[in-house]
Design a protein around this motif. Sequence first.
Motif, mmCIF file in Angstrom:
data_model
loop_
_atom_site.group_PDB
_atom_site.id
_atom_site.type_symbol
_atom_site.label_atom_id
_atom_site.label_comp_id
_atom_site.label_asym_id
_atom_site.label_seq_id
_atom_site.Cartn_x
_atom_site.Cartn_y
_atom_site.Cartn_z
ATOM 1 N N PRO A 2 18.837 0.549 3.147
ATOM 2 C CA PRO A 2 16.964 0.342 4.225
ATOM 3 C C PRO A 2 17.075 1.616 4.044
ATOM 4 O O PRO A 2 15.588 2.128 3.580
ATOM 5 N N GLU A 3 17.532 2.992 4.314
ATOM 6 C CA GLU A 3 17.375 3.981 4.076
ATOM 7 C C GLU A 3 17.267 4.742 2.583
ATOM 8 O O GLU A 3 16.291 5.306 2.705
ATOM 9 N N GLN A 4 17.367 4.029 1.806
ATOM 10 C CA GLN A 4 17.234 4.115 -0.094
ATOM 11 C C GLN A 4 15.268 3.656 0.166
ATOM 12 O O GLN A 4 14.789 4.154 -1.039
ATOM 13 N N ILE A 5 15.499 2.189 0.227
ATOM 14 C CA ILE A 5 14.685 1.257 0.231
ATOM 15 C C ILE A 5 13.174 2.161 0.615
ATOM 16 O O ILE A 5 12.361 2.590 -0.265
ATOM 17 N N LEU A 6 13.653 2.865 2.102
ATOM 18 C CA LEU A 6 12.074 3.613 2.346
ATOM 19 C C LEU A 6 11.935 5.110 1.951
ATOM 20 O O LEU A 6 10.701 4.773 1.960
ATOM 21 N N GLU A 7 13.146 5.394 1.339
ATOM 22 C CA GLU A 7 12.487 7.226 0.672
ATOM 23 C C GLU A 7 11.932 6.501 -0.592
ATOM 24 O O GLU A 7 11.303 7.544 -1.012
ATOM 25 N N ARG A 8 12.240 5.218 -1.261
ATOM 26 C CA ARG A 8 11.780 4.824 -2.359
ATOM 27 C C ARG A 8 10.110 4.275 -2.609
ATOM 28 O O ARG A 8 9.168 4.064 -3.181
ATOM 29 N N LEU A 9 9.917 4.556 -1.369
ATOM 30 C CA LEU A 9 8.294 3.677 -1.177
ATOM 31 C C LEU A 9 6.788 4.308 -1.348
ATOM 32 O O LEU A 9 6.052 3.702 -1.090
ATOM 33 N N ASP A 10 7.405 5.963 -1.974
ATOM 34 C CA ASP A 10 6.585 6.625 -2.246
ATOM 35 C C ASP A 10 5.825 6.095 -3.670
ATOM 36 O O ASP A 10 4.714 6.260 -3.703
ATOM 37 N N ASN A 11 7.039 4.939 -4.159
ATOM 38 C CA ASN A 11 6.369 4.619 -5.476
ATOM 39 C C ASN A 11 6.724 3.556 -5.273
ATOM 40 O O ASN A 11 7.557 2.396 -6.138
ATOM 41 N N ARG A 12 6.126 2.176 -4.258
ATOM 42 C CA ARG A 12 6.346 1.066 -3.551
ATOM 43 C C ARG A 12 5.907 -0.125 -5.370
ATOM 44 O O ARG A 12 6.615 -0.889 -5.188
ATOM 45 N N PHE A 13 5.419 0.324 -6.484
ATOM 46 C CA PHE A 13 5.179 -0.762 -6.510
ATOM 47 C C PHE A 13 5.574 -0.874 -8.396
ATOM 48 O O PHE A 13 6.047 -1.770 -8.273
ATOM 49 N N ALA A 14 6.955 0.322 -8.003
ATOM 50 C CA ALA A 14 7.852 0.089 -9.262
ATOM 51 C C ALA A 14 9.198 -0.483 -8.011
ATOM 52 O O ALA A 14 9.761 -0.789 -9.014
ATOM 53 N N LEU A 15 9.078 0.263 -6.954
ATOM 54 C CA LEU A 15 10.890 -0.921 -6.181
ATOM 55 C C LEU A 15 9.985 -2.281 -6.347
ATOM 56 O O LEU A 15 11.556 -2.313 -5.835
ATOM 57 N N LEU A 16 9.136 -1.813 -5.700
ATOM 58 C CA LEU A 16 9.079 -4.269 -5.728
ATOM 59 C C LEU A 16 8.622 -4.824 -6.431
ATOM 60 O O LEU A 16 7.637 -5.416 -6.993
ATOM 61 N N SER A 17 9.735 -4.853 -7.382
ATOM 62 C CA SER A 17 8.880 -5.513 -8.756
ATOM 63 C C SER A 17 10.086 -6.582 -9.710
ATOM 64 O O SER A 17 10.257 -6.347 -10.839
ATOM 65 N N LEU A 65 16.131 2.201 12.888
ATOM 66 C CA LEU A 65 14.312 3.173 11.906
ATOM 67 C C LEU A 65 14.345 3.816 10.844
ATOM 68 O O LEU A 65 12.871 3.259 10.180
ATOM 69 N N ALA A 66 15.097 3.290 10.205
ATOM 70 C CA ALA A 66 15.091 2.939 8.107
ATOM 71 C C ALA A 66 13.727 1.365 7.995
ATOM 72 O O ALA A 66 12.759 0.979 7.445
ATOM 73 N N VAL A 67 14.566 0.388 8.636
ATOM 74 C CA VAL A 67 14.142 -0.927 9.052
ATOM 75 C C VAL A 67 12.378 -0.681 9.375
ATOM 76 O O VAL A 67 11.567 -1.337 8.909
ATOM 77 N N VAL A 68 12.575 -0.204 10.669
ATOM 78 C CA VAL A 68 11.049 0.016 10.906
ATOM 79 C C VAL A 68 9.854 1.014 9.836
ATOM 80 O O VAL A 68 9.084 0.329 10.693
ATOM 81 N N GLY A 69 10.877 2.327 9.300
ATOM 82 C CA GLY A 69 10.048 2.491 8.707
ATOM 83 C C GLY A 69 9.436 1.538 8.025
ATOM 84 O O GLY A 69 8.322 2.097 7.209
ATOM 85 N N ILE A 70 10.109 1.190 6.730
ATOM 86 C CA ILE A 70 9.618 0.366 6.280
ATOM 87 C C ILE A 70 9.154 -1.054 6.409
ATOM 88 O O ILE A 70 7.814 -0.924 5.775
ATOM 89 N N CYS A 71 8.945 -1.423 7.941
ATOM 90 C CA CYS A 71 8.261 -2.161 7.599
ATOM 91 C C CYS A 71 6.479 -1.719 8.427
ATOM 92 O O CYS A 71 5.703 -2.321 7.816
ATOM 93 N N HIS A 72 6.853 -0.154 8.090
ATOM 94 C CA HIS A 72 5.142 -0.136 8.999
ATOM 95 C C HIS A 72 4.507 0.433 7.627
ATOM 96 O O HIS A 72 3.402 0.570 7.290
ATOM 97 N N ARG A 73 5.410 0.756 6.665
ATOM 98 C CA ARG A 73 5.348 1.416 5.258
ATOM 99 C C ARG A 73 4.104 0.478 4.622
ATOM 100 O O ARG A 73 3.483 0.804 3.806
#
Length: 780
Positions: A243-258, A215-223
């Motif tokens: 994956p659950e922690q990655i999904l939680e942090r996607l509200d600040n995606r530009f900082a996370l995916l750096s 579910l977390a992986v699906v959420g990541i791909c969708h977000r």
Amino acid sequence: MDRVHVGGLPAELTSFVGRRRDVGAVKRLLGEGRLVTLTGVGGTGKTRLALRVATELRRALPDGVWFVDLTQPHGSDLLTMEVQDPNVLAYLVGSALGLREQSARPPLELLADQLADRHLLLLLDNCEQLIPACAIMADTLLRSCPKLRILATSRERLCIAGELTYEVPPLPAPEPEPERRPSLKELSLNESVSLFSARADVAGPGFQLTEQNSLAVVGICHRLDGLPLAIELAAARIRVLTPEQILERLDNRFALLSRGLRTSPPRQQTLRACVAWSFDLCSKPERRLWERLSVFSGGFGLDAVEGVCADEILPVDSLLDLVTGLVDKSIVTFVDQGEVARYRMLETIREFGQEELERRGEEAALRHRHAAWYLNRAGVAEQKWFGPDQEKWCRWSRTEHGNLRMAFDFCLSTPDGRPQALRLAGTLWFYWLVFGLVLEGRDWLRRALEVNPANTADRAVALWIDGHLASVQGDLDAATARLEAAFDLARDVGDEMTQARAIKRLGAVAMHRGDYQRATAFLEDALARFSALGEEGAGTVHARIALAMNCYLQGDHPAAARQAEQILALCRPRGDRYLLAHGLNVLARVEFALGDLDSAAAWAREALGLRRSLPDAMTLVFSLDLLTEITAAIGDYERAATLIGAARNRWQTFTTSVRRWKVIAEPRRKWETRIREVLGDAAFEAAVRRGAEFTTGDMISYALGEEVQPAPDADRPEPDVRLTRREAQIADLVAQGLSNKQIAAKLVISQRTAEGHVERIMQKLGATSRTQIARWLHDR
């Protein structure tokens, strides 16, 4: 992506995931034209797709395939030169191809001569920063070199004669909350999930998709919108996050995916750099519009852009050209929705614009304008929905749901906006009813009423609507309390229309309780009030619908028919379809009670046919139940059992109190028992299962007698027709009896995609029904 040049093409250092359809489409385009440009927002994988296509075509081209990366000019001594000069660019391309000639002739002319007889594919990667030079060079080469083909990647097309474009879409991403949770095997077929899993396994060897993390992986791909670069950057975090922690942090995606690969081009090492590259390629006015468009949610039309974004900095007359520029640069996507063009932005692109807007200090002002514009349009929709444009305004409300919610939430968040939130929630009452969004409507009203305790006319309206929605839910006690409060407050503030509406609905509640005398008194009082106010629209029609049913339940069929005829007389001239269907259903019940089965069936079918354009779930199931009774009464028990199955799933969406409403529940039980006795348990259950698998469209067609019977054996599709792998998979599911909706859920694709596959299968087979697909599979 690391580049190791082998035979002119950089070798792939990671697995190529998905894109089978895209590869085929681009190869077909290269067969039709000699210049194909792959466009799309940064991070969609244009380069990777182009390289895969070029690799697959290499053997078919005697002089090979040659790759030129325009972000890394070949010949470091030329890095300081003006590459926008097409002759400089031609020199770079010639160097990449290993062409050498000492001459005073212009490099572009020399390149054209040297390639004149060559049969090759030239892959120009990342043309967006050199559009003018690339366009001149490509045009010159294609005119001089008849065997040359060019495959270009660019965030913006070249705009020259003969250019074919292919917009590379993000990878399909599964819905985060499907009706049925897909299995791990089904999820593994989704390209976004497959890419995440493959890259996560490289980043943290041993990663596996499990029931716990799926579910977390699906959420990541969708977000992340199915954006390959973003998914790869997210998967790289598997080294240190779940994956659950990655999904939680996607509200600040530009900082996370750096943290990308050090050997990747700078613009691909972080998500922000990738999007910033696109931002820098835009003109200043385009950047300002990009920022302002970030206040929209779920898409927008040009009228909304003009209403919200225009000012002295971006004059309204300039906005069409600016939107066009953003579409050309793949920042905004054009969505064809029939009569009115619509546009959307990927969430990643929108969030970047939102950050820029906030940095500029303009976010609050733009959100105020956005909310005010949608509140105004919702008011227009409320005024015009009962009339010839009803379908248009209902469709508008559905399409703009995301923006309406955005406006509502923003209004609630600001003290001066809270009264607007109350007004907006109340204005959309017709939308909550037509689309069956009763729970959401009541939630909006509850939240708005809580922060607007003052006794105002808007509060009285909101109380009336909340009472109406509560009665539709079958929550009659809450409905009575809300409606009485609405009447009292409307009386205190002098709002006579809301008083009439509250009394009207109190009459409907009394009818649902079985207090028919009290219901008659309320409804006749409401009609008198509407008449005194000159109201001959939805309020009057609603009152007459309730009064007609009240008469019917008391056995006064002539009075019920008179009320229904007045409903038709009000609705037909005004072009209304929603309330008209309710009146038609009453007439059908009256005729059925009087024994005129033909007339009853005709009225019920007309009511059901109206649901094709306005998806009112309650009228739909009322019509289905009535047609079930009529069909059984004329002796067609198998069809009646199929209709029972079609209606049963729809009834489950209503509350228990609604499902037990006497006028519906008692006849349904009676006829189900009779039909089962005639057919026997096995045949009855088989027919019910068939009906339960119908989509809404299939169900309406079946109920109206429009289903296509299987063709004779001589007309069966030829068994040697070839289907693609996906088509064969879908044909097998059709043969198993699955509906398009069920196929979509099973394969984790959209219902529209499933419908498109089924349509193409039928075209290939020459089939006219799903049964013929099953027969073809059996013969094969």
